[in-house]
Design a protein around this motif. Structure first.
Motif, PDB file in Angstrom:
ATOM      1  N   UNK A 132      -6.741   4.272  11.576  1.00  0.00           N
ATOM      2  CA  UNK A 132      -6.522   5.411  10.680  1.00  0.00           C
ATOM      3  C   UNK A 132      -5.063   5.842  10.631  1.00  0.00           C
ATOM      4  N   UNK A 133      -4.377   5.807  11.766  1.00  0.00           N
ATOM      5  CA  UNK A 133      -2.981   6.255  11.770  1.00  0.00           C
ATOM      6  C   UNK A 133      -2.049   5.284  11.071  1.00  0.00           C
ATOM      7  N   UNK A 134      -2.519   4.083  10.769  1.00  0.00           N
ATOM      8  CA  UNK A 134      -1.707   3.099  10.054  1.00  0.00           C
ATOM      9  C   UNK A 134      -2.066   2.994   8.578  1.00  0.00           C
ATOM     10  N   UNK A 135      -3.078   3.742   8.159  1.00  0.00           N
ATOM     11  CA  UNK A 135      -3.497   3.753   6.759  1.00  0.00           C
ATOM     12  C   UNK A 135      -2.777   4.846   5.988  1.00  0.00           C
ATOM     13  N   UNK A 136      -2.563   4.600   4.717  1.00  0.00           N
ATOM     14  CA  UNK A 136      -2.042   5.645   3.851  1.00  0.00           C
ATOM     15  C   UNK A 136      -3.192   6.318   3.111  1.00  0.00           C
ATOM     16  N   UNK A 137      -2.941   7.508   2.624  1.00  0.00           N
ATOM     17  CA  UNK A 137      -3.960   8.200   1.831  1.00  0.00           C
ATOM     18  C   UNK A 137      -4.287   7.411   0.562  1.00  0.00           C
ATOM     19  N   UNK A 138      -3.306   6.702   0.014  1.00  0.00           N
ATOM     20  CA  UNK A 138      -3.544   5.890  -1.180  1.00  0.00           C
ATOM     21  C   UNK A 138      -4.518   4.756  -0.873  1.00  0.00           C
ATOM     22  N   UNK A 139      -4.362   4.107   0.285  1.00  0.00           N
ATOM     23  CA  UNK A 139      -5.296   3.046   0.669  1.00  0.00           C
ATOM     24  C   UNK A 139      -6.695   3.611   0.901  1.00  0.00           C
ATOM     25  N   UNK A 140      -6.765   4.786   1.525  1.00  0.00           N
ATOM     26  CA  UNK A 140      -8.047   5.449   1.743  1.00  0.00           C
ATOM     27  C   UNK A 140      -8.733   5.733   0.416  1.00  0.00           C
ATOM     28  N   UNK A 141      -7.995   6.296  -0.523  1.00  0.00           N
ATOM     29  CA  UNK A 141      -8.578   6.663  -1.815  1.00  0.00           C
ATOM     30  C   UNK A 141      -9.055   5.437  -2.581  1.00  0.00           C
ATOM     31  N   UNK A 142      -8.311   4.345  -2.511  1.00  0.00           N
ATOM     32  CA  UNK A 142      -8.690   3.138  -3.248  1.00  0.00           C
ATOM     33  C   UNK A 142     -10.051   2.624  -2.803  1.00  0.00           C
ATOM     34  N   UNK A 143     -10.244   2.486  -1.495  1.00  0.00           N
ATOM     35  CA  UNK A 143     -11.514   1.979  -0.977  1.00  0.00           C
ATOM     36  C   UNK A 143     -12.641   2.969  -1.239  1.00  0.00           C
ATOM     37  N   UNK A 144     -12.397   4.231  -0.952  1.00  0.00           N
ATOM     38  CA  UNK A 144     -13.431   5.249  -1.129  1.00  0.00           C
ATOM     39  C   UNK A 144     -13.826   5.404  -2.587  1.00  0.00           C
ATOM     40  N   UNK A 145     -12.844   5.368  -3.476  1.00  0.00           N
ATOM     41  CA  UNK A 145     -13.131   5.565  -4.901  1.00  0.00           C
ATOM     42  C   UNK A 145     -13.974   4.447  -5.495  1.00  0.00           C
TER      43      UNK A 145
END
Length: 264
Positions: free
Chosen positions: A102-115
């Motif tokens: 989690x500490x190496x992920x960006x919010x943009x990467x999080x949003x892409x997968x979640x979306x």
């Protein structure tokens, strides 16, 4: 009589599980099939395969980015405009993402997968449900009471058990499982069935190549008692069962198809 006299809609149908599911519908006698994906070239290849296995199948091709709500709504509306209804919806569109803590992920990467994996499946199911609420059940293969529609969402074994360096992917698939169960409760009184399938490691484009997501797979395969990848066809078979009238009493189920990974 075919188990599938109605209309099938399959997202993520340009390859992998989605393609195998669409082809399986045609092989099992479904003659009205809508397929969607962001990959238009892959969709046309799938449509070609559908015609090869069933020359009289009627196909609707929709290029859809499941991050875009309007495109998903248009997909369902186009299916209804052409075929009149949606009876079997299999929501396969998904991505793997990157292998990071989690500490190496960006919010943009999080949003892409979640979306895509969660929000896109929720939106697809939402519009499919809205249509199913408007329609009456079709006749069944043996005269039992039918359903107004059946939805199958693709989750993952990693929505049940987790793994390292995949917090967003695991969470997105767990969300699909929980959403499926909640919707199953809410729409049972309207005679609509909603289930999900939780594949293990399946031989699809998402699990091939040299990405960080795929490099960790061999260890996971070895953990499973059957010690092999599944095939897209093996997952498609489960999707068709859950859509069929033979599964008329199956509701809110997360069917795990993982070669035994989650029991080991």
């Amino acid at each position: 009589m075919t188990l599938f006299p109605g209309v099938a809609l399959v997202t993520g149908a340009a390859s992998g599980i989605g393609r195998a599911t669409a082809i399986s519908f045609a092989l099992e006698g479904c003659r009205r099939i809508a397929i969607s994906d962001i990959n238009l070239t892959g969709l046309h290849e799938t449509a070609k395969y559908l015609k090869e296995v069933s020359s009289d199948v009627d196909i609707l091709v929709n290029q859809v980015d499941t991050q875009e709500e309007a495109q998903i709504e248009d997909m369902v509306q186009a299916t209804v405009a052409k075929f009149g209804r949606v009876d079997y919806a299999v929501n396969c569109a998904g991505v793997g993402g990157t292998r990071e803590r989690s500490t190496d992920l960006t919010a943009k990467q999080f949003d892409f997968v979640t979306n895509i994996n969660y929000r896109g499946v929720w939106l697809s199911s939402r519009f499919e449900l809205a249509q199913m609420l408007k329609q009456e059940p079709l006749p069944t293969h043996d005269g039992r009471a039918g359903n107004r529609g059946a939805i199958v969402n693709i989750a993952s074994q990693l929505g049940i058990v987790s793994t390292n360096n995949a917090p967003v992917y695991c969470a997105s698939k767990a969300a699909v499982i929980s959403m499926t169960k909640s919707d199953a409760i809410d729409y049972s009184k309207e005679n609509i069935r909603i289930n999900c399938v939780c594949p293990g490691i399946v031989d699809t484009p998402m699990t091939q190549g040299e990405s960080g997501f795929t490099k960790a797979l061999e260890t996971s395969i070895a953990i499973a008692p059957m010690n092999r990848r599944g095939t897209p066809q093996e997952i498609a078979d489960a999707c068709l069962f859950l859509c069929s009238s033979k599964a008329s009493f199956v509701q809110g189920h997360a069917m795990v198809i993982d070669g035994g990974y989650t029991i080991n």
